[in-house]
Design a protein around this motif. Structure first.
Motif, PDB file in Angstrom:
ATOM      1  N   TYR A   1       0.835  -1.200   0.000  1.00  0.00           N
ATOM      2  CA  TYR A   1       0.000   0.000   0.000  1.00  0.00           C
ATOM      3  C   TYR A   1       0.874   1.256   0.000  1.00  0.00           C
ATOM      4  O   TYR A   1       0.624   2.205  -0.746  1.00  0.00           O
ATOM      5  CB  TYR A   1      -0.937  -0.013   1.207  1.00  0.00           C
TER       6      TYR A   1
ATOM      7  N   PRO B   1      -7.247   0.322   2.185  1.00  0.00           N
ATOM      8  CA  PRO B   1      -6.075   0.212   3.062  1.00  0.00           C
ATOM      9  C   PRO B   1      -6.129  -1.110   3.829  1.00  0.00           C
ATOM     10  O   PRO B   1      -7.156  -1.430   4.432  1.00  0.00           O
ATOM     11  CB  PRO B   1      -6.212   1.396   4.018  1.00  0.00           C
TER      12      PRO B   1
ATOM     13  N   SER C   1      -1.977   1.875   7.317  1.00  0.00           N
ATOM     14  CA  SER C   1      -2.287   2.306   5.948  1.00  0.00           C
ATOM     15  C   SER C   1      -3.379   3.370   5.933  1.00  0.00           C
ATOM     16  O   SER C   1      -3.423   4.200   5.022  1.00  0.00           O
ATOM     17  CB  SER C   1      -2.698   1.109   5.097  1.00  0.00           C
TER      18      SER C   1
END
Length: 152
Positions: free
Chosen positions: A33, A91, A96
């Motif tokens: 990510y 996410p 994230s």
């Protein structure tokens, strides 16, 4: 297959492929990510820097209004495309979420700055673009910092 049948097949294929092209692949790890966030920040910074070059050239009288208007519209389109693609990513974890929020804010500010100069250019306010675009250098710098930070 007839010409009509081939056209129908081509249209059907486009109807399937075009929506899929706008979807981003999943990020299964926080590292993946962050890498995608870094790539997004870099692409967005590139769009902002392209606009900045055009804005400076317009302020110096080195480009025409129609040219800079198209350039700024294209830069904004590019930025919005990478922003939309990134925002479509889920996410994978709480860390994230913070990456998404930070990059999202930077992308939003960059998009606002690009919209302001595009609008001014299309209104014929070409010589005043450097003043209208005063937020562009900071937006580009912020995106470049995020790219570097998130890729390490």
């Amino acid at each position: 297959m007839t010409v009509r049948g081939r056209r129908a097949a081509a249209v059907a294929a486009l109807l399937v492929l075009v929506p899929a092209a706008g979807c981003a692949g999943p990020s299964r790890t926080g590292e993946d990510y962050r890498n995608k966030a870094a790539s997004t920040a870099g692409a967005a910074a590139s769009a902002v820097n392209t606009a900045l070059i055009g804005v400076r050239a317009a302020g110096d009288g080195r480009v025409t209004g129609p040219y800079v208007s198209v350039l700024l519209g294209d830069a904004e389109t590019d930025l919005l495309a990478v922003q939309q693609t990134f925002e479509s990513r889920q996410p994978p974890d709480e860390a994230s979420d913070a990456v998404r929020e930070r990059l999202g804010k930077a992308l939003g500010k960059a998009a606002d700055a690009l919209a302001a100069v595009r609008i001014a250019a299309r209104r014929g306010e070409v010589r005043g673009l450097p003043e209208t675009g005063r937020d562009l250098p900071a937006a580009a710098e912020r995106l470049e910092r995020l790219e570097k930070e998130m890729s390490s």
